[in-house]
Write a protein that holds these residues in place. Structure first.
Motif, PDB file in Angstrom:
ATOM      1  N   UNK A   1       0.849  -1.187   0.110  1.00 63.81           N
ATOM      2  CA  UNK A   1      -0.023   0.086   0.060  1.00 63.81           C
ATOM      3  C   UNK A   1       0.848   1.115  -0.005  1.00 63.81           C
ATOM      4  N   UNK A   2       2.087   1.010   0.534  1.00 62.77           N
ATOM      5  CA  UNK A   2       2.909   2.218   0.546  1.00 62.77           C
ATOM      6  C   UNK A   2       4.047   2.430  -0.516  1.00 62.77           C
ATOM      7  N   UNK A   3       4.051   1.297  -1.377  1.00 59.59           N
ATOM      8  CA  UNK A   3       5.182   1.413  -2.607  1.00 59.59           C
ATOM      9  C   UNK A   3       4.444   1.632  -3.813  1.00 59.59           C
ATOM     10  N   UNK A   4       5.348   2.611  -4.353  1.00 56.75           N
ATOM     11  CA  UNK A   4       4.660   3.382  -5.813  1.00 56.75           C
ATOM     12  C   UNK A   4       5.502   2.944  -6.944  1.00 56.75           C
ATOM     13  N   UNK A   5       4.948   2.912  -7.746  1.00 56.06           N
ATOM     14  CA  UNK A   5       5.684   3.210  -9.295  1.00 56.06           C
ATOM     15  C   UNK A   5       5.263   4.410  -9.970  1.00 56.06           C
ATOM     16  N   UNK A   6       6.387   5.096 -10.359  1.00 59.75           N
ATOM     17  CA  UNK A   6       6.127   6.497 -10.879  1.00 59.75           C
ATOM     18  C   UNK A   6       6.684   6.323 -12.474  1.00 59.75           C
ATOM     19  N   UNK A   7       5.612   6.597 -13.315  1.00 56.78           N
ATOM     20  CA  UNK A   7       5.902   6.450 -14.731  1.00 56.78           C
ATOM     21  C   UNK A   7       7.181   7.560 -14.997  1.00 56.78           C
TER      22      UNK A   7
END
Length: 135
Positions: A4-10
């Motif tokens: 829930x706290x891990x992101x992938x940024x384009x």
């Protein structure tokens, strides 16, 4: 820490940990080098817990794919590198998710999943359980 706290940024390499939200976006910390960046709302950002992989019957949450990899590799690093050729990546992914949709899941997606799994494992983020089940 859960997905829930891990992101992938384009457009940005690797994965980011959500540090805090701001009025205009949020602050993310790179899991690769620990550098913090400010990300505006215009950026295309995906939370790993919200990503799903197409199969022939339904969409399977990414966390379940990570769990399958974790079971197959007994908690270790993947036996296939994300730099392998397309055929080898697809063979590996069939072992992990036998009914994935070959027409909608590309080799580039498989590369990302393998790279993300290995990065998360390396950083000690191995809890791929559903946070909704815990509540």
């Amino acid at each position: 820490m859960t997905l829930d706290k891990i992101l992938s940024i384009s457009g940005k390499p690797g994965l980011y940990k959500l540090v805090t939200q701001t009025r205009t976006g949020f602050v993310g910390e790179s899991l690769l080098d620990g550098k913090r960046i400010t990300v505006g709302l215009r950026n295309n950002v995906s939370v790993l817990s919200e990503i799903a992989i197409y199969t022939l019957e339904e969409e399977v949450p990414l966390r379940e794919v990570f769990l399958n990899i974790q079971v197959k590799e007994k908690g270790g690093e993947t036996s296939v590198s994300h730099k392998e050729d397309k055929l080898k990546l697809e063979e590996y992914f069939f072992e992990v998710l036998p009914n994935y949709d070959e027409d909608r899941v590309y080799a580039s997606d498989i590369k990302k999943i393998i790279r993300w799994y290995n990065l998360l494992r390396e950083k000690g983020i191995t809890d791929f359980s559903d946070s909704n089940e815990e509540e």
